[in-house]
Motif scaffolding. Structure first.
Motif, PDB file in Angstrom:
ATOM      1  N   CYS A  23      49.400  38.463  28.527  1.00  0.00           N
ATOM      2  CA  CYS A  23      50.190  39.664  28.759  1.00  0.00           C
ATOM      3  C   CYS A  23      49.454  40.508  29.786  1.00  0.00           C
ATOM      4  CB  CYS A  23      50.347  40.442  27.443  1.00  0.00           C
ATOM      5  SG  CYS A  23      51.340  41.931  27.614  1.00  0.00           S
ATOM      6  N   ILE A  24      50.151  40.922  30.812  1.00  0.00           N
ATOM      7  CA  ILE A  24      49.528  41.729  31.860  1.00  0.00           C
ATOM      8  C   ILE A  24      49.413  43.161  31.354  1.00  0.00           C
ATOM      9  CG2 ILE A  24      49.713  42.504  34.254  1.00  0.00           C
ATOM     10  CD1 ILE A  24      51.392  40.016  34.792  1.00  0.00           C
ATOM     11  N   ASN A  25      48.208  43.725  31.432  1.00  0.00           N
ATOM     12  CA  ASN A  25      48.005  45.056  30.858  1.00  0.00           C
ATOM     13  C   ASN A  25      47.706  46.130  31.880  1.00  0.00           C
ATOM     14  OD1 ASN A  25      45.256  44.801  31.571  1.00  0.00           O
ATOM     15  ND2 ASN A  25      44.760  43.875  29.609  1.00  0.00           N
ATOM     16  N   TYR A  26      47.791  45.787  33.162  1.00  0.00           N
ATOM     17  CA  TYR A  26      47.480  46.779  34.197  1.00  0.00           C
ATOM     18  C   TYR A  26      48.363  46.547  35.405  1.00  0.00           C
ATOM     19  CZ  TYR A  26      44.738  49.498  37.521  1.00  0.00           C
ATOM     20  OH  TYR A  26      44.328  50.406  38.460  1.00  0.00           O
ATOM     21  N   GLY A  27      48.744  47.626  36.052  1.00  0.00           N
ATOM     22  CA  GLY A  27      49.505  47.493  37.285  1.00  0.00           C
ATOM     23  C   GLY A  27      51.001  47.583  37.036  1.00  0.00           C
ATOM     24  N   GLY A  63      52.884  44.861  30.700  1.00  0.00           N
ATOM     25  CA  GLY A  63      53.845  44.656  29.625  1.00  0.00           C
ATOM     26  C   GLY A  63      54.564  43.326  29.735  1.00  0.00           C
ATOM     27  N   LYS A  64      54.424  42.658  30.897  1.00  0.00           N
ATOM     28  CA  LYS A  64      55.126  41.378  31.081  1.00  0.00           C
ATOM     29  C   LYS A  64      54.189  40.229  30.746  1.00  0.00           C
ATOM     30  CE  LYS A  64      58.487  42.935  34.334  1.00  0.00           C
ATOM     31  NZ  LYS A  64      58.762  43.236  35.709  1.00  0.00           N
ATOM     32  N   ILE A  65      54.775  39.133  30.333  1.00  0.00           N
ATOM     33  CA  ILE A  65      53.931  37.973  30.045  1.00  0.00           C
ATOM     34  C   ILE A  65      53.989  36.977  31.193  1.00  0.00           C
ATOM     35  CG2 ILE A  65      54.015  38.154  27.528  1.00  0.00           C
ATOM     36  CD1 ILE A  65      56.008  35.796  27.636  1.00  0.00           C
ATOM     37  N   CYS A  66      52.917  36.177  31.274  1.00  0.00           N
ATOM     38  CA  CYS A  66      52.833  35.178  32.323  1.00  0.00           C
ATOM     39  C   CYS A  66      52.028  33.993  31.805  1.00  0.00           C
ATOM     40  CB  CYS A  66      52.172  35.760  33.563  1.00  0.00           C
ATOM     41  SG  CYS A  66      50.549  36.467  33.243  1.00  0.00           S
ATOM     42  N   VAL A  67      52.134  32.892  32.505  1.00  0.00           N
ATOM     43  CA  VAL A  67      51.441  31.672  32.107  1.00  0.00           C
ATOM     44  C   VAL A  67      50.323  31.390  33.099  1.00  0.00           C
ATOM     45  CG1 VAL A  67      51.698  29.211  31.689  1.00  0.00           C
ATOM     46  CG2 VAL A  67      53.569  30.774  31.124  1.00  0.00           C
ATOM     47  N   ILE A  68      49.127  31.092  32.597  1.00  0.00           N
ATOM     48  CA  ILE A  68      48.009  30.740  33.484  1.00  0.00           C
ATOM     49  C   ILE A  68      48.199  29.293  33.897  1.00  0.00           C
ATOM     50  CG2 ILE A  68      45.515  30.429  33.636  1.00  0.00           C
ATOM     51  CD1 ILE A  68      45.232  32.712  31.624  1.00  0.00           C
ATOM     52  N   ILE A  69      48.343  29.066  35.207  1.00  0.00           N
ATOM     53  CA  ILE A  69      48.543  27.686  35.665  1.00  0.00           C
ATOM     54  C   ILE A  69      47.333  27.124  36.388  1.00  0.00           C
ATOM     55  CG2 ILE A  69      51.051  27.759  35.726  1.00  0.00           C
ATOM     56  CD1 ILE A  69      50.976  28.547  38.558  1.00  0.00           C
ATOM     57  N   ASP A  70      46.371  28.006  36.710  1.00  0.00           N
ATOM     58  CA  ASP A  70      45.130  27.522  37.305  1.00  0.00           C
ATOM     59  C   ASP A  70      44.111  28.653  37.277  1.00  0.00           C
ATOM     60  OD1 ASP A  70      44.402  25.599  40.366  1.00  0.00           O
ATOM     61  OD2 ASP A  70      43.311  25.851  38.479  1.00  0.00           O
ATOM     62  N   VAL A  71      42.849  28.271  37.483  1.00  0.00           N
ATOM     63  CA  VAL A  71      41.807  29.301  37.542  1.00  0.00           C
ATOM     64  C   VAL A  71      41.263  29.335  38.957  1.00  0.00           C
ATOM     65  CG1 VAL A  71      39.529  29.977  36.743  1.00  0.00           C
ATOM     66  CG2 VAL A  71      41.204  29.087  35.124  1.00  0.00           C
ATOM     67  N   VAL A  72      41.244  30.461  39.573  1.00  0.00           N
ATOM     68  CA  VAL A  72      40.800  30.589  40.966  1.00  0.00           C
ATOM     69  C   VAL A  72      39.275  30.600  41.034  1.00  0.00           C
ATOM     70  CG1 VAL A  72      40.827  32.052  43.003  1.00  0.00           C
ATOM     71  CG2 VAL A  72      42.885  31.822  41.626  1.00  0.00           C
ATOM     72  N   ASP A  73      38.693  31.559  40.331  1.00  0.00           N
ATOM     73  CA  ASP A  73      37.232  31.602  40.264  1.00  0.00           C
ATOM     74  C   ASP A  73      36.836  32.380  39.016  1.00  0.00           C
ATOM     75  OD1 ASP A  73      37.626  34.282  40.848  1.00  0.00           O
ATOM     76  OD2 ASP A  73      36.856  34.182  42.895  1.00  0.00           O
ATOM     77  N   GLN A  74      35.638  32.903  39.019  1.00  0.00           N
ATOM     78  CA  GLN A  74      35.127  33.585  37.817  1.00  0.00           C
ATOM     79  C   GLN A  74      35.987  34.771  37.408  1.00  0.00           C
ATOM     80  OE1 GLN A  74      30.999  34.828  38.193  1.00  0.00           O
ATOM     81  NE2 GLN A  74      31.522  36.548  36.873  1.00  0.00           N
ATOM     82  N   THR A  82      60.428  35.788  33.307  1.00  0.00           N
ATOM     83  CA  THR A  82      59.706  37.023  32.971  1.00  0.00           C
ATOM     84  C   THR A  82      59.641  38.021  34.120  1.00  0.00           C
ATOM     85  OG1 THR A  82      57.591  36.152  33.653  1.00  0.00           O
ATOM     86  CG2 THR A  82      58.226  35.757  31.376  1.00  0.00           C
ATOM     87  N   GLY A  83      59.890  37.550  35.351  1.00  0.00           N
ATOM     88  CA  GLY A  83      59.843  38.449  36.501  1.00  0.00           C
ATOM     89  C   GLY A  83      58.496  38.544  37.165  1.00  0.00           C
ATOM     90  N   VAL A  84      57.519  37.747  36.672  1.00  0.00           N
ATOM     91  CA  VAL A  84      56.191  37.771  37.295  1.00  0.00           C
ATOM     92  C   VAL A  84      56.130  36.661  38.340  1.00  0.00           C
ATOM     93  CG1 VAL A  84      53.728  37.536  36.896  1.00  0.00           C
ATOM     94  CG2 VAL A  84      55.162  38.633  35.175  1.00  0.00           C
TER      95      VAL A  84
END
Lengths: 151, 232
Positions: free
Chosen positions: A28-32, A36-47, A59-61
């Motif tokens: 769930c995105i908590n800033y910006g 309040g919207k949810i999203c799915v992590i599809i990859d990790v960029v870096d740390q 979801t609109g993200v």
């Protein structure tokens, strides 16, 4: 893998750590502006950053890189999601596994919805809420006094 | 385009510009050349007095100044040209919260904008004691609640309704000894108008649950409420 934000403090109380940053993790995105919207992590960029997709149609993200600090991990996960999957596959798996329903059923989502509703109340709505709360308080008071009498 | 001075003269005959502005205050052709292109030599004689041909009655204003300073009155700003702009969210029937004056905190129904720009509102009187009153838009919060005022007739009401009747001034020192507690009597005409307007208003209000109680309650900020974060 990153432990939950509450990690060390509640590790003993919660027992097994189950919220990991991984492909398929719903957050769930908590800033910006998207908070309040949810999203799915599809990859990790870096740390510090994750690559994330709504899916946008649901979801609109939009598909984007987002800092971990802006995310709050949930206990929901899309199983067997390949890394960097395309939009069509992501949409399909998201729907098949009923992620939106799982999220909406969670207390977390319900609380967010309740806060949003309260913030959007107009003046007349706030008045109606006040009247209802008074009614409820009266009913509670009445049953309490009954209990006291019978005790 | 760059034109030779002779060409500029030719252009003038065909109605085209005799001169060209290169930058503000700087023309392509200087004063002397410009006047020769204009043909001023036709009206002047060498060594003699200028022979005036029939010219237009008006002297070009640019080079003409009054000998003495003539006082010019400052144009008055009192003439109103545009009616006061009514906020888009204030429409007939909107519930307003009054922020100043005797009835501050009261919720009232907006009826119409008068020709002076002020807003005509009514409590209704029976609900919260606010009569037909004029209110300035600036001292009002408009809420999203609307009352159906389609049947309310306020077309006859305008600023004249609120004009104060001028009483004859008392002679000499009588004023100081006169009874100060003069009761403000509401004219029968105003009472009748109030009843007429409120009758249809109350009918519309009673149709909505809790609206009557809402209008009777005063608005106030509670702890944790911040107007800039609230929706009305």
């Amino acid at each position: 893998k990153k432990a939950t934000a509450a990690g060390p403090l509640f590790a003993s109380a919660m027992g097994k750590q189950d919220r990991f940053v991984e492909v398929g993790r719903v957050a769930c995105i908590n800033y910006g502006p998207l908070s309040g919207k949810i999203c799915v992590i599809i990859d990790v960029v870096d740390q510090n950053r994750a690559y994330v997709d709504g899916p946008e149609a649901i979801t609109g993200v939009k598909r984007q890189s987002i800092p971990f600090r802006w995310l709050s991990l949930t206990t929901i996960k899309i199983e067997d999601l390949p890394r960097n999957s395309k939009v069509a596959r992501l949409n399909r798996m998201f729907k098949e596994q009923g992620i939106m329903d799982k999220w909406n059923a969670s207390t977390w989502a319900k609380k967010l919805a309740r806060s949003a509703k309260r913030a959007n109340l107009g003046d007349f709505d706030r008045f109606k809420v006040m009247v209802l709360r008074k009614k409820r308080a009266k009913l509670i008071g009445q049953s309490l006094s009954k209990l006291k009498k019978s005790a | 385009a760059r034109y030779h001075t002779t060409q500029l003269g030719e252009m003038a005959k065909t109605g085209k510009a005799r001169n060209k502005e290169l930058a503000r205050g700087i023309n392509r052709v200087g004063r002397t050349t410009a006047s020769s292109k204009a043909g001023r030599f036709r009206f002047t004689k060498k060594g003699g007095a200028a022979v005036e041909q029939k010219q237009a009655e008006e002297v070009p204003l640019g080079r003409y100044y009054q000998a003495d300073d003539v006082a010019k009155p400052i144009p008055s700003r009192k003439s109103r040209h545009k009616p006061t702009r009514l906020r888009a969210n204030i429409t007939p029937g909107t519930v307003l919260i009054l922020l100043a004056g005797r009835f501050k905190g009261n919720r009232v129904v907006f009826l119409k904008q008068l020709s002076s720009g002020l807003l005509l509102v009514s409590g209704p009187y029976k609900i919260n004691g606010v009569p037909l009153r004029r209110v300035n838009q600036a001292y009002v919060i408009s809420t999203s609640t609307k009352v159906d005022t389609s049947k309310v007739d306020v077309s006859q009401l305008d600023d004249g309704f609120f004009a104060k009747s001028v009483e004859a001034p008392k002679a000499g020192g009588e004023e100081f000894f006169a009874d100060d507690s003069q009761k403000h009597v509401v004219s029968a005409e105003k009472k009748a108008m109030q009843k007429k307007v409120d009758k249809t208003l109350m009918a519309a209000i009673s149709k909505v649950e809790l609206l009557s109680a809402y209008l009777g309650a005063k608005f106030s900020l509670k702890k944790g409420q911040y107007p800039h974060e609230m929706k009305f």
